[in-house]
Design a protein around this motif. Structure first.
Motif, PDB file in Angstrom:
ATOM      1  N   LYS A 181     -57.701 -11.007 -11.119  1.00 28.74           N
ATOM      2  CA  LYS A 181     -58.555 -11.347  -9.973  1.00 28.74           C
ATOM      3  C   LYS A 181     -57.812 -12.246  -8.979  1.00 28.74           C
ATOM      4  O   LYS A 181     -58.434 -12.773  -8.053  1.00 28.74           O
ATOM      5  CB  LYS A 181     -59.828 -12.057 -10.450  1.00 28.74           C
ATOM      6  N   SER A 182     -56.523 -12.421  -9.172  1.00 29.98           N
ATOM      7  CA  SER A 182     -55.768 -13.322  -8.293  1.00 29.98           C
ATOM      8  C   SER A 182     -55.440 -12.658  -6.963  1.00 29.98           C
ATOM      9  O   SER A 182     -55.182 -11.448  -6.894  1.00 29.98           O
ATOM     10  CB  SER A 182     -54.488 -13.787  -8.989  1.00 29.98           C
ATOM     11  N   ILE A 183     -55.447 -13.468  -5.912  1.00 35.51           N
ATOM     12  CA  ILE A 183     -55.100 -13.018  -4.561  1.00 35.51           C
ATOM     13  C   ILE A 183     -54.039 -13.984  -4.044  1.00 35.51           C
ATOM     14  O   ILE A 183     -54.320 -15.152  -3.775  1.00 35.51           O
ATOM     15  CB  ILE A 183     -56.331 -13.026  -3.635  1.00 35.51           C
ATOM     16  N   ILE A 184     -52.815 -13.483  -3.926  1.00 35.84           N
ATOM     17  CA  ILE A 184     -51.681 -14.302  -3.505  1.00 35.84           C
ATOM     18  C   ILE A 184     -51.066 -13.645  -2.286  1.00 35.84           C
ATOM     19  O   ILE A 184     -50.551 -12.521  -2.370  1.00 35.84           O
ATOM     20  CB  ILE A 184     -50.655 -14.426  -4.647  1.00 35.84           C
ATOM     21  N   VAL A 185     -51.140 -14.310  -1.135  1.00 34.82           N
ATOM     22  CA  VAL A 185     -50.744 -13.666   0.120  1.00 34.82           C
ATOM     23  C   VAL A 185     -50.006 -14.636   1.032  1.00 34.82           C
ATOM     24  O   VAL A 185     -50.067 -15.859   0.875  1.00 34.82           O
ATOM     25  CB  VAL A 185     -51.978 -13.115   0.880  1.00 34.82           C
ATOM     26  N   ALA A 186     -49.314 -14.055   2.009  1.00 30.25           N
ATOM     27  CA  ALA A 186     -48.728 -14.795   3.118  1.00 30.25           C
ATOM     28  C   ALA A 186     -49.587 -14.547   4.351  1.00 30.25           C
ATOM     29  O   ALA A 186     -50.099 -13.432   4.544  1.00 30.25           O
ATOM     30  CB  ALA A 186     -47.291 -14.354   3.362  1.00 30.25           C
ATOM     31  N   LEU A 187     -49.746 -15.567   5.183  1.00 31.26           N
ATOM     32  CA  LEU A 187     -50.596 -15.465   6.366  1.00 31.26           C
ATOM     33  C   LEU A 187     -49.823 -15.867   7.622  1.00 31.26           C
ATOM     34  O   LEU A 187     -49.119 -16.886   7.634  1.00 31.26           O
ATOM     35  CB  LEU A 187     -51.822 -16.373   6.227  1.00 31.26           C
ATOM     36  N   HIS A 188     -49.964 -15.063   8.655  1.00 27.20           N
ATOM     37  CA  HIS A 188     -49.364 -15.350   9.968  1.00 27.20           C
ATOM     38  C   HIS A 188     -50.460 -15.879  10.888  1.00 27.20           C
ATOM     39  O   HIS A 188     -51.420 -15.159  11.180  1.00 27.20           O
ATOM     40  CB  HIS A 188     -48.755 -14.073  10.554  1.00 27.20           C
ATOM     41  N   PRO A 189     -50.358 -17.124  11.346  1.00 28.84           N
ATOM     42  CA  PRO A 189     -51.449 -17.719  12.123  1.00 28.84           C
ATOM     43  C   PRO A 189     -51.457 -17.377  13.603  1.00 28.84           C
ATOM     44  O   PRO A 189     -52.382 -17.767  14.315  1.00 28.84           O
ATOM     45  CB  PRO A 189     -51.204 -19.222  11.933  1.00 28.84           C
ATOM     46  N   GLY A 190     -50.440 -16.638  14.086  1.00 30.53           N
ATOM     47  CA  GLY A 190     -50.294 -16.488  15.522  1.00 30.53           C
ATOM     48  C   GLY A 190     -49.628 -17.739  16.076  1.00 30.53           C
ATOM     49  O   GLY A 190     -49.084 -18.563  15.331  1.00 30.53           O
ATOM     50  N   THR A 191     -49.675 -17.898  17.391  1.00 31.82           N
ATOM     51  CA  THR A 191     -49.106 -19.099  18.000  1.00 31.82           C
ATOM     52  C   THR A 191     -50.195 -20.144  18.139  1.00 31.82           C
ATOM     53  O   THR A 191     -51.201 -19.921  18.815  1.00 31.82           O
ATOM     54  CB  THR A 191     -48.497 -18.789  19.384  1.00 31.82           C
ATOM     55  N   VAL A 192     -49.996 -21.258  17.475  1.00 29.79           N
ATOM     56  CA  VAL A 192     -51.005 -22.311  17.421  1.00 29.79           C
ATOM     57  C   VAL A 192     -50.471 -23.530  18.155  1.00 29.79           C
ATOM     58  O   VAL A 192     -49.278 -23.859  18.061  1.00 29.79           O
ATOM     59  CB  VAL A 192     -51.351 -22.665  15.958  1.00 29.79           C
ATOM     60  N   ASP A 193     -51.335 -24.198  18.877  1.00 30.37           N
ATOM     61  CA  ASP A 193     -50.936 -25.347  19.685  1.00 30.37           C
ATOM     62  C   ASP A 193     -50.689 -26.562  18.792  1.00 30.37           C
ATOM     63  O   ASP A 193     -51.521 -27.463  18.670  1.00 30.37           O
ATOM     64  CB  ASP A 193     -52.023 -25.652  20.712  1.00 30.37           C
ATOM     65  N   THR A 194     -49.513 -26.560  18.163  1.00 28.67           N
ATOM     66  CA  THR A 194     -49.098 -27.654  17.295  1.00 28.67           C
ATOM     67  C   THR A 194     -47.688 -28.090  17.691  1.00 28.67           C
ATOM     68  O   THR A 194     -47.037 -27.455  18.525  1.00 28.67           O
ATOM     69  CB  THR A 194     -49.081 -27.222  15.822  1.00 28.67           C
ATOM     70  N   MET A 195     -47.206 -29.133  17.053  1.00 27.21           N
ATOM     71  CA  MET A 195     -45.848 -29.618  17.348  1.00 27.21           C
ATOM     72  C   MET A 195     -44.810 -28.554  17.024  1.00 27.21           C
ATOM     73  O   MET A 195     -43.778 -28.463  17.684  1.00 27.21           O
ATOM     74  CB  MET A 195     -45.567 -30.889  16.541  1.00 27.21           C
ATOM     75  N   LEU A 196     -45.069 -27.717  16.008  1.00 28.17           N
ATOM     76  CA  LEU A 196     -44.105 -26.698  15.634  1.00 28.17           C
ATOM     77  C   LEU A 196     -43.854 -25.709  16.767  1.00 28.17           C
ATOM     78  O   LEU A 196     -42.732 -25.287  17.007  1.00 28.17           O
ATOM     79  CB  LEU A 196     -44.585 -25.962  14.373  1.00 28.17           C
ATOM     80  N   SER A 197     -44.919 -25.343  17.495  1.00 28.01           N
ATOM     81  CA  SER A 197     -44.789 -24.297  18.517  1.00 28.01           C
ATOM     82  C   SER A 197     -44.601 -24.827  19.932  1.00 28.01           C
ATOM     83  O   SER A 197     -44.287 -24.059  20.836  1.00 28.01           O
ATOM     84  CB  SER A 197     -46.033 -23.397  18.500  1.00 28.01           C
ATOM     85  N   GLN A 198     -44.776 -26.131  20.148  1.00 31.16           N
ATOM     86  CA  GLN A 198     -44.791 -26.662  21.511  1.00 31.16           C
ATOM     87  C   GLN A 198     -43.577 -26.288  22.363  1.00 31.16           C
ATOM     88  O   GLN A 198     -43.725 -25.951  23.541  1.00 31.16           O
ATOM     89  CB  GLN A 198     -44.987 -28.179  21.470  1.00 31.16           C
ATOM     90  N   PRO A 199     -42.354 -26.306  21.816  1.00 28.44           N
ATOM     91  CA  PRO A 199     -41.221 -25.940  22.672  1.00 28.44           C
ATOM     92  C   PRO A 199     -41.175 -24.463  23.053  1.00 28.44           C
ATOM     93  O   PRO A 199     -40.343 -24.064  23.875  1.00 28.44           O
ATOM     94  CB  PRO A 199     -40.004 -26.304  21.795  1.00 28.44           C
ATOM     95  N   PHE A 200     -42.056 -23.644  22.473  1.00 28.54           N
ATOM     96  CA  PHE A 200     -41.945 -22.195  22.632  1.00 28.54           C
ATOM     97  C   PHE A 200     -43.237 -21.561  23.168  1.00 28.54           C
ATOM     98  O   PHE A 200     -43.471 -20.376  22.992  1.00 28.54           O
ATOM     99  CB  PHE A 200     -41.573 -21.550  21.287  1.00 28.54           C
TER     100      PHE A 200
END
Length: 234
Positions: free
Chosen positions: A171-190
């Motif tokens: 019953k396990s669900i193990i996945v990777a998720l792509h959040p899109g471009t989110v207004d955070t410090m990680l994405s700010q320069p881009f």
């Protein structure tokens, strides 16, 4: 069912804190545990330190907690001085290794220590933030070598984990998720080239990701999903 526990890693980051906040408003979860490098964390966790991850798991085990959801909301794209490479000339061994440590090795070690703490008789969910640019089949532009390669490594690790853990809990669900471009410090320069309406605030991104995760079935374990529920090919 009430009384469930959710665990969020990277809980002081833009997406991680929003995910934890959203989970705290979900009546299914009695407790949300926030791990980060901060001193406010029950145990400070550094994804480049296996010992800190093991210590956090030992603390959880000592508390007798069986989490039903683990959300790894961590990631490295730039650190202020260094960013994604635009050409081979910019490759640097230390920067490449740090990308792999944070984006792939760290989440894998969280799985190593925390999946065994999860209930094996019920549906469990383990999700880690990946990125569409980690898809090998979708790569049309090149560049961003360390980030792309480390996220691709994470995607493979998620697939491996899902296969192994399905033998222990079907019953396990193990996945990777792509959040899109989110207004955070990680994405700010881009953010300058992001189309209108496709730059999400953290709260919206968290809700979208949790909605996708909530709708998945065990048969979809091991795959990569975008914020809108669309599957991303490896």
């Amino acid at each position: 069912m009430t009384g469930q526990t959710a665990v969020v890693f990277g809980a002081t980051g833009g997406i991680g804190s929003a995910v934890a906040d959203a989970l705290e408003t979900d009546s299914r979860f009695e407790r949300v545990i926030r791990f980060s490098r901060s001193s406010d964390s029950p145990v400070p966790v550094d994804l480049t330190s296996e010992a800190s991850i093991e210590k956090a798991a030992t603390w959880m085990q000592g508390e007798g907690i069986l989490p039903s959801l683990i959300f790894v909301a961590t990631g490295l794209l730039h650190d202020g001085e260094r960013g994604p490479e635009k050409s081979l000339r910019q490759l640097d061994a230390d920067w490449l290794m740090l990308n792999y440590q944070v984006n792939a090795v760290g989440p894998a070690l969280i799985a190593k220590y925390f999946l065994p703490l999860m209930n094996r008789d019920e549906t469990i969910r383990f999700a880690a933030l990946s990125a569409r640019v980690g898809s090998i089949s979708d790569n049309r532009l090149g560049g961003w070598h360390g980030y792309r390669a480390s996220k691709a490594a994470l995607n493979m690790m998620i697939r491996n984990l899902s296969i192994e853990w399905s033998r222990k809990n079907d019953k396990s669900i193990i996945v990777a998720l792509h959040p899109g471009t989110v207004d955070t410090m990680l994405s700010q320069p881009f953010q300058s080239n992001v189309p209108a309406g496709k730059l999400f605030d953290s709260d919206r991104a968290a809700r979208q990701l949790l909605d996708v995760l909530d709708g998945l079935k065990p048969a979809q374990s091991g795959k990569i999903f975008a914020w809108d529920g669309a599957e991303i090919l490896p």
